[in-house]
Scaffold this motif. Structure first.
Motif, PDB file in Angstrom:
ATOM      1  N   VAL A   1       0.827  -1.207   0.000  1.00  0.00           N
ATOM      2  CA  VAL A   1       0.000   0.000   0.000  1.00  0.00           C
ATOM      3  C   VAL A   1       0.860   1.256   0.000  1.00  0.00           C
ATOM      4  O   VAL A   1       0.675   2.164  -0.815  1.00  0.00           O
ATOM      5  N   GLY A   2       1.829   1.321   0.892  1.00  0.00           N
ATOM      6  CA  GLY A   2       2.601   2.544   1.064  1.00  0.00           C
ATOM      7  C   GLY A   2       3.460   2.927  -0.111  1.00  0.00           C
ATOM      8  O   GLY A   2       3.653   4.120  -0.393  1.00  0.00           O
ATOM      9  N   THR A   3       3.971   1.931  -0.834  1.00  0.00           N
ATOM     10  CA  THR A   3       4.919   2.222  -1.917  1.00  0.00           C
ATOM     11  C   THR A   3       4.308   2.115  -3.309  1.00  0.00           C
ATOM     12  O   THR A   3       4.886   2.635  -4.266  1.00  0.00           O
ATOM     13  N   THR A   4       3.161   1.472  -3.444  1.00  0.00           N
ATOM     14  CA  THR A   4       2.601   1.261  -4.783  1.00  0.00           C
ATOM     15  C   THR A   4       1.165   1.766  -4.918  1.00  0.00           C
ATOM     16  O   THR A   4       0.880   2.648  -5.725  1.00  0.00           O
ATOM     17  N   ILE A   5       0.248   1.210  -4.145  1.00  0.00           N
ATOM     18  CA  ILE A   5      -1.174   1.507  -4.353  1.00  0.00           C
ATOM     19  C   ILE A   5      -1.512   2.934  -3.944  1.00  0.00           C
ATOM     20  O   ILE A   5      -2.123   3.689  -4.712  1.00  0.00           O
ATOM     21  N   LYS A   6      -1.138   3.329  -2.746  1.00  0.00           N
ATOM     22  CA  LYS A   6      -1.505   4.657  -2.254  1.00  0.00           C
ATOM     23  C   LYS A   6      -0.926   5.783  -3.096  1.00  0.00           C
ATOM     24  O   LYS A   6      -1.650   6.744  -3.431  1.00  0.00           O
ATOM     25  N   PRO A   7       0.368   5.751  -3.485  1.00  0.00           N
ATOM     26  CA  PRO A   7       0.870   6.832  -4.355  1.00  0.00           C
ATOM     27  C   PRO A   7       0.108   6.944  -5.666  1.00  0.00           C
ATOM     28  O   PRO A   7      -0.149   8.056  -6.147  1.00  0.00           O
ATOM     29  N   MET A   8      -0.282   5.790  -6.258  1.00  0.00           N
ATOM     30  CA  MET A   8      -1.035   5.841  -7.507  1.00  0.00           C
ATOM     31  C   MET A   8      -2.406   6.463  -7.292  1.00  0.00           C
ATOM     32  O   MET A   8      -2.858   7.322  -8.075  1.00  0.00           O
ATOM     33  N   VAL A   9      -3.084   6.057  -6.245  1.00  0.00           N
ATOM     34  CA  VAL A   9      -4.413   6.591  -5.957  1.00  0.00           C
ATOM     35  C   VAL A   9      -4.338   8.093  -5.708  1.00  0.00           C
ATOM     36  O   VAL A   9      -5.142   8.872  -6.232  1.00  0.00           O
ATOM     37  N   GLU A  10      -3.371   8.523  -4.915  1.00  0.00           N
ATOM     38  CA  GLU A  10      -3.251   9.948  -4.616  1.00  0.00           C
ATOM     39  C   GLU A  10      -2.915  10.763  -5.858  1.00  0.00           C
ATOM     40  O   GLU A  10      -3.389  11.893  -6.020  1.00  0.00           O
ATOM     41  N   PHE A  11      -2.136  10.181  -6.764  1.00  0.00           N
ATOM     42  CA  PHE A  11      -1.816  10.898  -8.010  1.00  0.00           C
ATOM     43  C   PHE A  11      -3.067  11.073  -8.868  1.00  0.00           C
ATOM     44  O   PHE A  11      -3.319  12.154  -9.403  1.00  0.00           O
ATOM     45  N   LEU A  12      -3.873  10.010  -8.984  1.00  0.00           N
ATOM     46  CA  LEU A  12      -5.090  10.093  -9.792  1.00  0.00           C
ATOM     47  C   LEU A  12      -6.098  11.048  -9.167  1.00  0.00           C
ATOM     48  O   LEU A  12      -6.787  11.786  -9.879  1.00  0.00           O
ATOM     49  N   LEU A  13      -6.184  11.053  -7.852  1.00  0.00           N
ATOM     50  CA  LEU A  13      -7.055  12.019  -7.188  1.00  0.00           C
ATOM     51  C   LEU A  13      -6.552  13.432  -7.446  1.00  0.00           C
ATOM     52  O   LEU A  13      -7.355  14.369  -7.619  1.00  0.00           O
ATOM     53  N   GLY A  14      -5.248  13.603  -7.498  1.00  0.00           N
ATOM     54  CA  GLY A  14      -4.663  14.919  -7.756  1.00  0.00           C
ATOM     55  C   GLY A  14      -4.960  15.435  -9.152  1.00  0.00           C
ATOM     56  O   GLY A  14      -4.914  16.646  -9.392  1.00  0.00           O
ATOM     57  N   LEU A  15      -5.286  14.540 -10.088  1.00  0.00           N
ATOM     58  CA  LEU A  15      -5.662  14.986 -11.432  1.00  0.00           C
ATOM     59  C   LEU A  15      -7.037  15.620 -11.443  1.00  0.00           C
ATOM     60  O   LEU A  15      -7.391  16.318 -12.407  1.00  0.00           O
ATOM     61  N   GLY A  16      -7.807  15.376 -10.380  1.00  0.00           N
ATOM     62  CA  GLY A  16      -9.155  15.936 -10.312  1.00  0.00           C
ATOM     63  C   GLY A  16     -10.255  14.898 -10.402  1.00  0.00           C
ATOM     64  O   GLY A  16     -11.430  15.254 -10.499  1.00  0.00           O
ATOM     65  N   ILE A  17      -9.900  13.621 -10.386  1.00  0.00           N
ATOM     66  CA  ILE A  17     -10.916  12.569 -10.434  1.00  0.00           C
ATOM     67  C   ILE A  17     -11.538  12.437  -9.046  1.00  0.00           C
ATOM     68  O   ILE A  17     -10.819  12.233  -8.066  1.00  0.00           O
ATOM     69  N   PRO A  18     -12.857  12.544  -8.916  1.00  0.00           N
ATOM     70  CA  PRO A  18     -13.492  12.375  -7.608  1.00  0.00           C
ATOM     71  C   PRO A  18     -13.212  10.983  -7.043  1.00  0.00           C
ATOM     72  O   PRO A  18     -13.109  10.004  -7.783  1.00  0.00           O
ATOM     73  N   ALA A  19     -13.086  10.900  -5.722  1.00  0.00           N
ATOM     74  CA  ALA A  19     -12.713   9.643  -5.067  1.00  0.00           C
ATOM     75  C   ALA A  19     -13.704   8.524  -5.385  1.00  0.00           C
ATOM     76  O   ALA A  19     -13.306   7.387  -5.644  1.00  0.00           O
ATOM     77  N   LYS A  20     -14.985   8.839  -5.363  1.00  0.00           N
ATOM     78  CA  LYS A  20     -15.990   7.812  -5.607  1.00  0.00           C
ATOM     79  C   LYS A  20     -15.911   7.298  -7.044  1.00  0.00           C
ATOM     80  O   LYS A  20     -16.056   6.104  -7.300  1.00  0.00           O
ATOM     81  N   VAL A  21     -15.660   8.213  -7.963  1.00  0.00           N
ATOM     82  CA  VAL A  21     -15.537   7.824  -9.367  1.00  0.00           C
ATOM     83  C   VAL A  21     -14.276   6.994  -9.575  1.00  0.00           C
ATOM     84  O   VAL A  21     -14.272   6.014 -10.327  1.00  0.00           O
ATOM     85  N   LEU A  22     -13.194   7.368  -8.906  1.00  0.00           N
ATOM     86  CA  LEU A  22     -11.949   6.608  -9.024  1.00  0.00           C
ATOM     87  C   LEU A  22     -12.141   5.194  -8.501  1.00  0.00           C
ATOM     88  O   LEU A  22     -11.638   4.229  -9.098  1.00  0.00           O
ATOM     89  N   ALA A  23     -12.876   5.050  -7.406  1.00  0.00           N
ATOM     90  CA  ALA A  23     -13.142   3.713  -6.875  1.00  0.00           C
ATOM     91  C   ALA A  23     -13.904   2.870  -7.881  1.00  0.00           C
ATOM     92  O   ALA A  23     -13.598   1.687  -8.078  1.00  0.00           O
TER      93      ALA A  23
END
Length: 481
Positions: A222-244
Motif C-alpha cells: 500500500v505505502g509504496t505502490t497503491i496509495k501513491p497511484m491513488v493519490e496521483f489520480l485524485l490529484g488529477l481531479g478525479i473524484p474519489a468515488k468515481v476513481l473507486a
C-alpha cells in the motif's frame, strides 16, 4: 508313553493391540484405492555417518552431472542418501513435464521429498481445479510452491481468496496468473491491500472480481505502490468515488509504474495540448492511456490528423479529449469515414470540424454512414450544414431512435434542430413533445478541476438523474465499461 506338546499361551488382547489392528485395517482399505500419483518406493536407507554422507553426496553429484543437471546450488541443502532416491525424484519431475533446463533454472527443486512435499502439493493443486497437463507450467513459473506445506501455507491462501468472494471456479485461474500468491501470508500484504481499497470507496463485494481480473494487486504494498497511484489520480481531479468505480472495472491501472509511465504520460498529454481540466475525463474514458508508449503514439496520430484529415494540432488535442482511444486507432480505418464525407460533397474544412467535434465518427462503419446519410437527405430533407453542426447524428441508431422520433415530429408538425430531438432520453423526448417545458439544445458534460461537475441545463434533469452524485454522472456519461 504319550508325548505331551505344550501349547503357547494365547496373547491377551490389549487396548494397544486393538488400536494397532484398526490402524492396519484402515491403512489396507486406503491402499486399495487408486492414488492420484504413484508414491515413491525407494526409502532413504540407513542413517549415515558424516563420511558416508559425503561419499553419497559426491556420488549423487556425479549422477546429476551425467544427466545434465548442475548440482552446484545443491551444496547447501540436504540430499537423499542414495542415487536411487534422487533418480526417482528426477524422473518424477520429468514425467510431470519439466525439462533438465527447467530444473537447472531452479535446482533446489531436487531437494523436495516426493512423499512429503511434491506429491501432496500437486495433488492439492489438482484438487483446486488446475488440470494435470498444466501443472508443469505452474511449477515452472513458481517452483518454490513444492517447498510449501499444504495445510500451513496453501490452504490459508485459498481460504482467503474464497473469503474475498473469488468464485471457486476462478481460484485456479487466479493462481495460474499469479502463482506467487501461494507464498504470501493472508494477514500481511494481501489483507492490507484489500483494506486500503475498501477504505477509498471500493465496494467489498467487488474485491473478488477485482482480484480475478488483476490478482497482482494482492501482492502490492500500500505505502509504496497503491496509495501513491491513488493519490496521483485524485490529484488529477478525479473524484474519489468515481476513481473507486474505475478501479473496480479497470484494476490493472494499479499495475502501471507511476514514476516511469503514468506521470510522464500525463505530462505528454499536456504537452500535446490536452487541457488539464480535461484529464479526468480522458483517464476515465480510456485508463489504458496511462500505460501506453504515449509520446510516440500521439506524435504519429497528430501527424496523420494534420496530413490526411486536415486537423490542426489544437483540433487534434480537442479530439483526444473527447475520444482518447484515437491514440491507438488504425489510421486506414479512420480515413474511410473521412473519405465518405468528402465524397458526399462536404468540404475538407467542414469534415475536419466534424471530426474534432465528434471523433466517434472515425469508429463508424461506412455502411452505417451510408444508411444514415441517405435517410437524412431523402426523408428528413435537411441541409448539409446541419450535419456539420451536429455530426453526432451519425452515432444514433437509425432504426431505434432517428426514424421513430422523426415520425413523431412530423405528426406533431414540429421543426427543430437535430440535437433537440436526438440528444435526450425517451422520457425526455416525450416530455418535449407534450410541451411541458421549453429548453435549448444541450451540450455534453464538462468537468472543472477542483470543483463540482457542471452539466449544462442540469436544473432540467429528471428526478431520477438528480439522485445521482456529480461523480456518478461524470462516470456514467464518460465511461462505457
Amino acid at each position: 508313553m504319550n508325548i505331551l506338546t505344550r501349547r503357547k499361551p494365547p496373547i491377551p488382547i490389549t487396548p494397544f493391540l486393538l488400536l494397532r489392528h484398526r490402524a492396519s485395517a484402515s491403512a489396507s482399505a486406503s491402499a486399495s484405492k487408486l492414488p492420484e500419483y504413484e508414491m515413491p518406493t525407494v526409502t532413504w536407507g540407513a542413517i549415515q555417518g558424516r563420511k558416508d554422507r559425503l561419499v553419497s553426496r559426491v556420488i549423487i553429484s556425479d549422477y546429476l552431472k551425467s544427466v545434465g543437471v548442475l548440482p552446484d546450488e545443491l551444496s547447501s541443502i540436504e540430499l537423499p542418501s542414495t542415487v536411487d532416491v534422487m533418480r526417482e525424484r528426477l524422473q518424477f519431475l520429468q514425467k510431470l513435464g519439466l525439462s533438465i533446463d527447467d530444473i537447472n533454472a531452479y535446482p533446489l527443486i531436487l531437494g523436495c521429498s516426493l512423499r512429503k512435499n511434491v506429491i501432496p502439493v500437486l495433488s492439492y493443486l489438482e484438487k483446486l481445479g488446475l488440470p494435470r497437463p498444466r501443472l508443469a507450467d505452474f511449477v515452472r513459473s513458481y517452483p518454490q510452491v513444492l517447498h510449501a506445506s499444504v495445510v500451513v501455507e496453501l490452504v490459508p491462501v485459498v481460504r482467503f481468496l474464497r473469503g474475498l468472494d473469488v468464485d471457486r471456479h476462478d481460484v485456479p485461474y487466479v493462481l495460474s496468473r499469479y502463482p506467487e500468491l501461494l507464498g504470501f501470508k493472508p494477514e500481511g500484504t494481501m489483507s492490507t491491500s484489500v483494506a486500503y481499497l475498501v477504505s477509498i470507496g471500493v465496494s467489498p463485494r467487488d474485491v473478488g472480481p477485482m482480484v480475478t481480473q488483476f490478482p497482482y494487486l494482492l501482492g502490492m504494498r500500500v505505502g509504496t505502490t497503491i496509495k501513491p497511484m491513488v493519490e496521483f489520480l485524485l490529484g488529477l481531479g478525479i473524484p474519489a468515488k468515481v476513481l473507486a468505480r474505475m478501479l473496480e472495472k479497470r484494476t490493472y491501472v494499479l499495475g502501471y509504474n507511476l514514476e516511469e509511465t503514468v506521470r510522464p504520460n500525463v505530462d505528454v498529454l499536456l504537452s500535446f495540448g490536452v487541457r488539464r481540466e480535461a484529464l479526468p475525463a480522458v483517464v476515465l474514458q480510456f485508463p489504458q492511456i496511462l500505460g501506453l508508449p504515449l509520446k510516440a503514439k500521439l506524435s504519429t496520430q497528430q501527424f496523420f490528423f494534420g496530413l490526411k484529415l486536415k486537423v490542426d494540432p489544437e483540433g487534434f488535442a480537442r479530439a483526444v479529449e473527447r475520444l482518447p482511444q484515437i491514440v491507438s486507432l488504425n489510421q486506414n480505418l479512420m480515413l474511410k469515414p473521412v473519405e465518405f464525407f468528402r465524397a458526399r460533397g462536404i468540404p475538407e474544412g467542414d469534415v475536419a470540424r466534424m471530426v474534432v467535434k465528434c471523433p466517434q465518427l472515425l469508429l463508424l462503419r461506412v455502411e452505417l454512414l451510408k444508411n444514415s446519410f441517405y435517410f437524412f437527405k431523402s426523408e428528413m430533407k435537411r441541409g448539409i450544414e446541419e450535419l456539420v453542426e451536429f455530426p453526432e447524428y451519425f452515432t444514433y441508431s437509425l432504426e431505434s431512435r432517428v426514424k421513430p422520433r422523426c415520425k413523431l415530429l412530423a405528426e406533431k408538425g414540429i421543426r427543430c434542430g437535430l440535437g433537440w430531438f436526438l440528444n435526450c432520453s425517451d422520457r425526455r423526448f416525450e416530455e418535449r413533445l407534450r410541451g411541458d417545458y421549453i429548453e435549448g439544445e444541450m451540450t455534453g458534460p464538462s468537468f472543472l478541476m477542483g470543483g463540482k461537475l457542471e452539466l449544462p441545463g442540469g436544473e432540467l434533469f429528471s428526478e431520477e438523474e438528480e439522485e445521482e452524485s456529480d461523480g456518478e454522472v461524470l462516470y456514467r456519461r464518460t465511461v462505457s465499461l
